[in-house]
Design an enzyme around this catalytic site. Sequence first.
Site, PDB file in Angstrom:
ATOM      1  N   LYS A   1       0.862  -1.195   0.000  1.00  0.00           N
ATOM      2  CA  LYS A   1       0.000   0.000   0.000  1.00  0.00           C
ATOM      3  C   LYS A   1       0.892   1.237   0.000  1.00  0.00           C
ATOM      4  CE  LYS A   1      -4.293   1.163   2.387  1.00  0.00           C
ATOM      5  NZ  LYS A   1      -4.970   1.004   3.668  1.00  0.00           N
TER       6      LYS A   1
HETATM    7  C1  E4P Z   1      -8.245   2.284   3.483  1.00  0.00           C
HETATM    8  O1  E4P Z   1      -7.448   1.494   3.009  1.00  0.00           O
HETATM    9  C2  E4P Z   1      -8.012   3.019   4.739  1.00  0.00           C
HETATM   10  O2  E4P Z   1      -7.392   2.167   5.671  1.00  0.00           O
HETATM   11  C3  E4P Z   1      -9.276   3.523   5.384  1.00  0.00           C
HETATM   12  O3  E4P Z   1     -10.436   3.230   4.669  1.00  0.00           O
HETATM   13  C4  E4P Z   1      -9.175   4.902   5.945  1.00  0.00           C
HETATM   14  O4  E4P Z   1     -10.401   5.281   6.472  1.00  0.00           O
HETATM   15  P1  E4P Z   1     -10.590   6.437   7.556  1.00  0.00           P
HETATM   16  O5  E4P Z   1     -10.878   7.692   6.836  1.00  0.00           O
HETATM   17  O6  E4P Z   1     -11.760   5.968   8.368  1.00  0.00           O
HETATM   18  O7  E4P Z   1      -9.328   6.515   8.370  1.00  0.00           O
END
Ligand code: E4P
Length: 221
Positions: free
Chosen positions: A85
Site C-alpha cells: 500500500k
Molecule cells: C483504506 O485502506 C483506509 O485504511 C481507510 O479506509 C481509511 O479510512 P478512515 O478515513 O476511516 O481513516
Amino acid sequence: MELYIDSANLSEIQAMASTGIISGVTTNPTLLAKEDPTLDVKELIKHIHATIGGHVSVEVISTDTKGMLKEADEILKWFPEATIKIPMIPNGLSAVKELSKQNIPTNVTLIFSPGQALAANNAGATYVSVFLGRLDDIGQDGVAVVKETCEIWDRHGLESMIIAASIRHPIHVLECAKAGADIATTPYKILQQLMKHPLTDAGVASFIADHEKMMSAKGGK
Ligand code: E4P
C-alpha cells in the site's frame, strides 16, 4: 462487489471471516497503532492473512521512492502475499511503476479525486483506494468522486480495481456498489450494520416463540 474489512484487529477480522462475507483486509499505520503495542506487527499481519486467506494490504511509511521500494522488499521477505500500500504522491507512483514491472501488487491509497485515481492506474496500480468518507468529513461529496471514477473506468476499460475506502455508514457501501466500485473496504461496525435488520431479528424471535408454543401444545413431542 467484494467486501474487505478495514481493520487490524484480529478478533474483528476473525468474526467477519467466519461469516464468509469478506475476501480481504486493509490495514494502515493508524489502524495498527490502535492495537496492543506489545503485539509483533509482522506476526499479527501473518495471522490476519492465515485467517482470511485473501487480499491483505500493508502500507509503507517512507515518502521517497527508494525508501518505499526498500520497505516493499522487506515486507515481501516476511510476507510474500502482501499487496503493498503506497500513498498517492509522485514518489509513490514511481515506486508503483517499479513494483508493477516486477508484477508485485500495489494499492495506491489516499486518493481523493478521479484525476489521482487515473494517475495511479496509469502508473500500474493494481488497486486504487478512493477515500470517500474523508471527503464527506470536509463537506465534499465522496460518493460523487467514486461515481465519476467508475464512469471514467467504464468509458476507457481501465484495469486497476477500484476500492471504496474510508466508509462511514452502510449507505456508502450501497452507493459505491451501485456506482460500480469493485471493492468496499469497510470497518467492522459497518459490516455488522450491513448484515442487520430489526425485522430479521423480530422474525427470528417470533419463529422461535411460535415453535416453542407448538411444541408445548404437543406436550413436547
Ligand atoms: C483504506 O485502506 C483506509 O485504511 C481507510 O479506509 C481509511 O479510512 P478512515 O478515513 O476511516 O481513516
